[in-house]
Design a protein around this motif. Structure first.
Motif: not given
Length: 351
Positions: A240-241, A279-284
């Motif tokens: 996450a970023a 593979r997966r990037l959660y963006i806050a």
């Protein structure tokens, strides 16, 4: 040492005991020496500062018998205040000596092979030096500050340190002071420190320091971030970023196995470098629209690299608001509806 530096060191030497009482307050006088643990003002007796000139040398010279380090009173000001360049050291010395500060100098643009200024090239070194001068947050005001924000991280968290007297300059008035500070390292994917973020704290334990801008960054930030849970070289299939450190630390509090990165600003979020193999990037996202361009640009870059991006949205202003006002259990439940089911099992264990 330049002529001006030599003159400042000499004048400080004329007031060596007063300098020691100001900047090495954890020490004491013994004969013609000030005894203290080290140049960072630690309690102890291994460092000796000569208070009056004698046959062995001028006043203000010091040596640390524990490690062989030595220097003058400008070094004492630099190290004890956590300063990052000589101009700041000289300004603080002049303030102590009640000398007028020199007029501001125009920025000197000295370009290197990559078009960077000399100051910019030195900033990562300054950041690494300040980080090394700080100590782990366990049991410090910094740990208490984070706990007051609902943020509970491992005391072994390598990215965070505490400095008890970090130099602060009011950018409008030019006034300077030293304040306790939470120090957060900005690193690249190899774990090398390229910059840092300072959050100055109220010495009474009541949140941030009452100064106009209690949070500032320095160093090379673009592409890098304040990483929590990154092991250099280890695969990071899911992460996450977001922009703010406290936002990402709040997510890490309820999902302690999820690697997260705080980019420190919307522009830097847009340029964040994510690990290969992600593979997966959660963006806050925050509730306001100020950081939309950073989110959209990072999403575009990740999509072009074949990375699935998903936004995480808070209920209130940001995830730290959710954590403090709604509680960790409520935040975890809110996040569970936004995560891929596989990630719910991985990062939000029951309870």
């Amino acid at each position: 040492m330049t002529g001006s530096a030599s003159e400042l060191a000499r004048r400080l030497g004329e007031h060596a005991e007063a300098v020691c009482r100001e900047y090495l307050s954890n020490g004491h006088r013994s004969g013609n020496h000030w005894m203290v643990g080290d140049v960072r003002n630690t309690r102890g007796r291994s460092m000796h500062v000569r208070l009056k000139a004698n046959a062995k040398g001028p006043a203000g010279k010091w040596i640390d018998e524990a490690n062989g380090q030595h220097g003058d009173l400008l070094d004492v000001i630099e190290q004890s205040c956590g300063l990052v360049d000589f101009r700041e050291v000289a300004d603080e010395a002049r303030r102590f000596l009640s000398m007028p500060l020199p007029p501001p100098q125009p920025q000197t643009w000295t370009h290197g092979a990559q078009g960077q200024t000399a100051a910019a090239r030195s900033s990562p070194d300054a950041a690494r030096r300040l980080f090394a001068m700080s100590r782990p947050i366990a049991g410090t005001l910094a740990e208490g500050y984070l706990a007051g924000r609902g943020i509970l991280l491992s005391p072994r968290q390598r990215a965070l340190r505490f400095h008890p007297s970090c130099y602060y300059r009011d950018l409008v008035t030019g006034d300077t002071q030293t304040l306790p500070a939470l120090i957060a390292a900005v690193t690249n994917l190899d774990g090398r420190i390229t910059g840092l973020q300072r959050t100055w704290l109220d010495a009474s334990g009541n949140g941030k320091a009452p100064v106009p801008d209690p949070r500032r960054s320095l160093g090379h930030l673009l592409g890098n971030g304040i990483w929590l849970g990154l092991e250099p070289g280890a695969p990071v299939p899911v992460m996450a970023a977001g922009e703010g450190f406290e936002t990402m630390a709040s997510l890490r509090t309820v999902m302690p196995a999820l690697p997260v990165a705080a980019a420190t600003s919307a522009n830097h979020l847009a340029g964040l470098i994510f690990p290969s193999g992600c593979r997966r990037l959660y963006i806050a996202a925050d509730a306001d629209a100020a950081g939309r361009h950073g989110i959209e640009r990072l999403s575009q870059r990740a999509g072009a690299a074949g990375v699935l991006t998903l936004e995480l949205r808070p209920q209130l202003g940001d995830f730290n608001d959710d954590l403090r006002q709604l509680g960790p259990a409520h935040l975890a439940a809110w996040l569970s509806d936004q995560l891929v089911p596989e990630d719910v099992r991985l990062f939000l264990p029951p309870g």
